[in-house]
Design a protein around this motif. Structure first.
Motif, PDB file in Angstrom:
ATOM      1  N   ILE A 101     -12.011  40.061 -36.869  1.00 35.12           N
ATOM      2  CA  ILE A 101     -10.919  39.080 -36.776  1.00 35.12           C
ATOM      3  C   ILE A 101     -10.041  39.360 -35.557  1.00 35.12           C
ATOM      4  O   ILE A 101      -9.909  40.499 -35.110  1.00 35.12           O
ATOM      5  CB  ILE A 101     -10.060  39.023 -38.056  1.00 35.12           C
ATOM      6  N   GLU A 102      -9.463  38.295 -35.033  1.00 39.52           N
ATOM      7  CA  GLU A 102      -8.549  38.415 -33.901  1.00 39.52           C
ATOM      8  C   GLU A 102      -7.107  38.119 -34.289  1.00 39.52           C
ATOM      9  O   GLU A 102      -6.182  38.516 -33.593  1.00 39.52           O
ATOM     10  CB  GLU A 102      -8.995  37.484 -32.784  1.00 39.52           C
ATOM     11  N   TYR A 103      -6.939  37.394 -35.411  1.00 42.28           N
ATOM     12  CA  TYR A 103      -5.600  37.079 -35.899  1.00 42.28           C
ATOM     13  C   TYR A 103      -5.532  37.346 -37.396  1.00 42.28           C
ATOM     14  O   TYR A 103      -6.484  37.080 -38.129  1.00 42.28           O
ATOM     15  CB  TYR A 103      -5.230  35.608 -35.636  1.00 42.28           C
ATOM     16  N   TYR A 104      -4.399  37.882 -37.817  1.00 41.01           N
ATOM     17  CA  TYR A 104      -4.158  38.150 -39.234  1.00 41.01           C
ATOM     18  C   TYR A 104      -2.859  37.432 -39.601  1.00 41.01           C
ATOM     19  O   TYR A 104      -1.850  37.553 -38.900  1.00 41.01           O
ATOM     20  CB  TYR A 104      -4.039  39.647 -39.493  1.00 41.01           C
ATOM     21  N   TYR A 105      -2.910  36.679 -40.683  1.00 42.66           N
ATOM     22  CA  TYR A 105      -1.759  35.890 -41.130  1.00 42.66           C
ATOM     23  C   TYR A 105      -1.333  36.308 -42.522  1.00 42.66           C
ATOM     24  O   TYR A 105      -2.155  36.747 -43.327  1.00 42.66           O
ATOM     25  CB  TYR A 105      -2.123  34.397 -41.186  1.00 42.66           C
ATOM     26  N   GLU A 106      -0.063  36.147 -42.792  1.00 47.48           N
ATOM     27  CA  GLU A 106       0.469  36.249 -44.144  1.00 47.48           C
ATOM     28  C   GLU A 106       1.145  34.926 -44.466  1.00 47.48           C
ATOM     29  O   GLU A 106       2.127  34.557 -43.813  1.00 47.48           O
ATOM     30  CB  GLU A 106       1.477  37.391 -44.265  1.00 47.48           C
ATOM     31  N   LEU A 107       0.579  34.211 -45.427  1.00 46.76           N
ATOM     32  CA  LEU A 107       1.171  32.971 -45.936  1.00 46.76           C
ATOM     33  C   LEU A 107       1.927  33.368 -47.192  1.00 46.76           C
ATOM     34  O   LEU A 107       1.348  33.535 -48.250  1.00 46.76           O
ATOM     35  CB  LEU A 107       0.083  31.937 -46.232  1.00 46.76           C
ATOM     36  N   ASN A 108       3.228  33.579 -47.042  1.00 48.56           N
ATOM     37  CA  ASN A 108       4.035  34.137 -48.116  1.00 48.56           C
ATOM     38  C   ASN A 108       4.876  33.029 -48.756  1.00 48.56           C
ATOM     39  O   ASN A 108       5.895  32.607 -48.207  1.00 48.56           O
ATOM     40  CB  ASN A 108       4.931  35.251 -47.574  1.00 48.56           C
ATOM     41  N   PHE A 109       4.406  32.557 -49.917  1.00 48.67           N
ATOM     42  CA  PHE A 109       5.140  31.509 -50.627  1.00 48.67           C
ATOM     43  C   PHE A 109       6.419  32.050 -51.247  1.00 48.67           C
ATOM     44  O   PHE A 109       7.374  31.305 -51.431  1.00 48.67           O
ATOM     45  CB  PHE A 109       4.255  30.881 -51.710  1.00 48.67           C
ATOM     46  N   ASP A 110       6.466  33.348 -51.555  1.00 48.02           N
ATOM     47  CA  ASP A 110       7.669  33.933 -52.152  1.00 48.02           C
ATOM     48  C   ASP A 110       8.833  33.926 -51.162  1.00 48.02           C
ATOM     49  O   ASP A 110       9.974  33.671 -51.534  1.00 48.02           O
ATOM     50  CB  ASP A 110       7.398  35.371 -52.614  1.00 48.02           C
ATOM     51  N   LYS A 111       8.552  34.219 -49.894  1.00 47.97           N
ATOM     52  CA  LYS A 111       9.590  34.259 -48.857  1.00 47.97           C
ATOM     53  C   LYS A 111       9.623  32.996 -48.009  1.00 47.97           C
ATOM     54  O   LYS A 111      10.446  32.883 -47.106  1.00 47.97           O
ATOM     55  CB  LYS A 111       9.379  35.479 -47.959  1.00 47.97           C
ATOM     56  N   GLU A 112       8.697  32.066 -48.297  1.00 45.42           N
ATOM     57  CA  GLU A 112       8.588  30.802 -47.569  1.00 45.42           C
ATOM     58  C   GLU A 112       8.459  31.026 -46.071  1.00 45.42           C
ATOM     59  O   GLU A 112       9.197  30.463 -45.251  1.00 45.42           O
ATOM     60  CB  GLU A 112       9.774  29.889 -47.890  1.00 45.42           C
ATOM     61  N   VAL A 113       7.453  31.845 -45.691  1.00 48.16           N
ATOM     62  CA  VAL A 113       7.247  32.185 -44.287  1.00 48.16           C
ATOM     63  C   VAL A 113       5.757  32.382 -44.017  1.00 48.16           C
ATOM     64  O   VAL A 113       4.992  32.750 -44.910  1.00 48.16           O
ATOM     65  CB  VAL A 113       8.052  33.452 -43.919  1.00 48.16           C
ATOM     66  N   VAL A 114       5.375  32.098 -42.778  1.00 48.88           N
ATOM     67  CA  VAL A 114       4.034  32.419 -42.298  1.00 48.88           C
ATOM     68  C   VAL A 114       4.194  33.436 -41.181  1.00 48.88           C
ATOM     69  O   VAL A 114       4.854  33.171 -40.174  1.00 48.88           O
ATOM     70  CB  VAL A 114       3.293  31.176 -41.759  1.00 48.88           C
ATOM     71  N   ASN A 115       3.619  34.622 -41.367  1.00 48.98           N
ATOM     72  CA  ASN A 115       3.633  35.654 -40.338  1.00 48.98           C
ATOM     73  C   ASN A 115       2.292  35.636 -39.619  1.00 48.98           C
ATOM     74  O   ASN A 115       1.243  35.526 -40.249  1.00 48.98           O
ATOM     75  CB  ASN A 115       3.857  37.036 -40.949  1.00 48.98           C
ATOM     76  N   CYS A 116       2.327  35.746 -38.302  1.00 50.05           N
ATOM     77  CA  CYS A 116       1.118  35.728 -37.481  1.00 50.05           C
ATOM     78  C   CYS A 116       1.075  36.982 -36.626  1.00 50.05           C
ATOM     79  O   CYS A 116       2.068  37.332 -35.983  1.00 50.05           O
ATOM     80  CB  CYS A 116       1.132  34.489 -36.588  1.00 50.05           C
ATOM     81  N   MET A 117      -0.074  37.644 -36.641  1.00 52.19           N
ATOM     82  CA  MET A 117      -0.256  38.844 -35.841  1.00 52.19           C
ATOM     83  C   MET A 117      -1.579  38.768 -35.077  1.00 52.19           C
ATOM     84  O   MET A 117      -2.607  38.420 -35.660  1.00 52.19           O
ATOM     85  CB  MET A 117      -0.284  40.087 -36.729  1.00 52.19           C
ATOM     86  N   GLU A 118      -1.538  39.051 -33.793  1.00 54.68           N
ATOM     87  CA  GLU A 118      -2.768  39.219 -33.036  1.00 54.68           C
ATOM     88  C   GLU A 118      -3.196  40.665 -33.262  1.00 54.68           C
ATOM     89  O   GLU A 118      -2.378  41.588 -33.148  1.00 54.68           O
ATOM     90  CB  GLU A 118      -2.529  38.955 -31.555  1.00 54.68           C
ATOM     91  N   VAL A 119      -4.458  40.862 -33.606  1.00 54.81           N
ATOM     92  CA  VAL A 119      -4.906  42.197 -33.991  1.00 54.81           C
ATOM     93  C   VAL A 119      -6.145  42.612 -33.222  1.00 54.81           C
ATOM     94  O   VAL A 119      -6.915  41.788 -32.732  1.00 54.81           O
ATOM     95  CB  VAL A 119      -5.194  42.286 -35.511  1.00 54.81           C
ATOM     96  N   ASP A 120      -6.325  43.925 -33.135  1.00 59.87           N
ATOM     97  CA  ASP A 120      -7.570  44.523 -32.648  1.00 59.87           C
ATOM     98  C   ASP A 120      -8.234  45.103 -33.884  1.00 59.87           C
ATOM     99  O   ASP A 120      -7.772  46.095 -34.438  1.00 59.87           O
ATOM    100  CB  ASP A 120      -7.273  45.613 -31.621  1.00 59.87           C
ATOM    101  N   ASN A 121      -9.265  44.462 -34.335  1.00 58.40           N
ATOM    102  CA  ASN A 121      -9.898  44.861 -35.586  1.00 58.40           C
ATOM    103  C   ASN A 121     -11.399  45.081 -35.392  1.00 58.40           C
ATOM    104  O   ASN A 121     -12.206  44.786 -36.242  1.00 58.40           O
ATOM    105  CB  ASN A 121      -9.663  43.788 -36.655  1.00 58.40           C
ATOM    106  N   TRP A 122     -11.781  45.573 -34.224  1.00 57.36           N
ATOM    107  CA  TRP A 122     -13.199  45.789 -33.931  1.00 57.36           C
ATOM    108  C   TRP A 122     -13.636  47.199 -34.269  1.00 57.36           C
ATOM    109  O   TRP A 122     -14.821  47.496 -34.278  1.00 57.36           O
ATOM    110  CB  TRP A 122     -13.479  45.479 -32.466  1.00 57.36           C
ATOM    111  N   GLY A 123     -12.704  48.078 -34.564  1.00 55.75           N
ATOM    112  CA  GLY A 123     -13.052  49.457 -34.898  1.00 55.75           C
ATOM    113  C   GLY A 123     -12.942  49.710 -36.389  1.00 55.75           C
ATOM    114  O   GLY A 123     -13.120  48.813 -37.208  1.00 55.75           O
ATOM    115  N   ASP A 124     -12.621  50.940 -36.738  1.00 51.05           N
ATOM    116  CA  ASP A 124     -12.506  51.324 -38.145  1.00 51.05           C
ATOM    117  C   ASP A 124     -11.204  50.880 -38.784  1.00 51.05           C
ATOM    118  O   ASP A 124     -11.099  50.814 -40.002  1.00 51.05           O
ATOM    119  CB  ASP A 124     -12.647  52.842 -38.289  1.00 51.05           C
ATOM    120  N   SER A 125     -10.186  50.608 -37.977  1.00 54.88           N
ATOM    121  CA  SER A 125      -8.900  50.207 -38.537  1.00 54.88           C
ATOM    122  C   SER A 125      -8.319  49.057 -37.723  1.00 54.88           C
ATOM    123  O   SER A 125      -8.666  48.841 -36.569  1.00 54.88           O
ATOM    124  CB  SER A 125      -7.925  51.388 -38.544  1.00 54.88           C
ATOM    125  N   MET A 126      -7.417  48.324 -38.360  1.00 64.58           N
ATOM    126  CA  MET A 126      -6.791  47.185 -37.703  1.00 64.58           C
ATOM    127  C   MET A 126      -5.516  47.629 -37.004  1.00 64.58           C
ATOM    128  O   MET A 126      -4.649  48.244 -37.611  1.00 64.58           O
ATOM    129  CB  MET A 126      -6.463  46.100 -38.727  1.00 64.58           C
TER     130      MET A 126
END
Length: 118
Positions: A69-94
């Motif tokens: 993946i290149e982007y990781y999102y949190e669609l948080n209905f409890d806080k009414e927010v969408v968080n967007c993160m560009e990630v490097d997830n090609w190895g063992d950890s994000m």
């Protein structure tokens, strides 16, 4: 090449992870998630929204983190927010490369969600 993304959907303190194979960048999936959060304000229940996302074939439930993946999102209905993160997830950890402030722009919207609400 597809821009893959993963979405953590949070509602009532519980979460489910979804995977989307293409258009994962902010103007694609990011704008789609902002519109989904807006639909919730118009009377849709979060579980109905997630069901529609999966049922229409645009997203799939996943277990664990996809390694490409290149982007990781949190669609948080409890806080009414969408968080967007560009990630490097090609190895063992994000690794989070940067947080992106999502601001909807209709001119840049690639309409990933057109089929979700029909």
């Amino acid at each position: 090449m597809s821009t893959r993304s993963q979405i953590k959907v949070i509602h009532n303190g519980k979460s489910v992870e979804l995977y989307h194979h293409c258009d994962g960048y902010p103007e694609g999936v990011g704008f789609c998630l902002l519109k989904i959060l807006e639909k919730e304000h118009k009377g849709w229940h979060p579980s109905e929204l997630v069901t529609e996302m999966v049922k229409k074939g645009n997203f799939e439930i996943t277990f664990g983190r996809h390694c490409d993946i290149e982007y990781y999102y949190e669609l948080n209905f409890d806080k009414e927010v969408v968080n967007c993160m560009e990630v490097d997830n090609w190895g063992d950890s994000m690794e989070i490369l940067r947080h992106i402030d999502l601001q909807y722009d209709a001119e840049k919207d690639v309409y990933v969600d057109e089929e979700i609400f029909k």
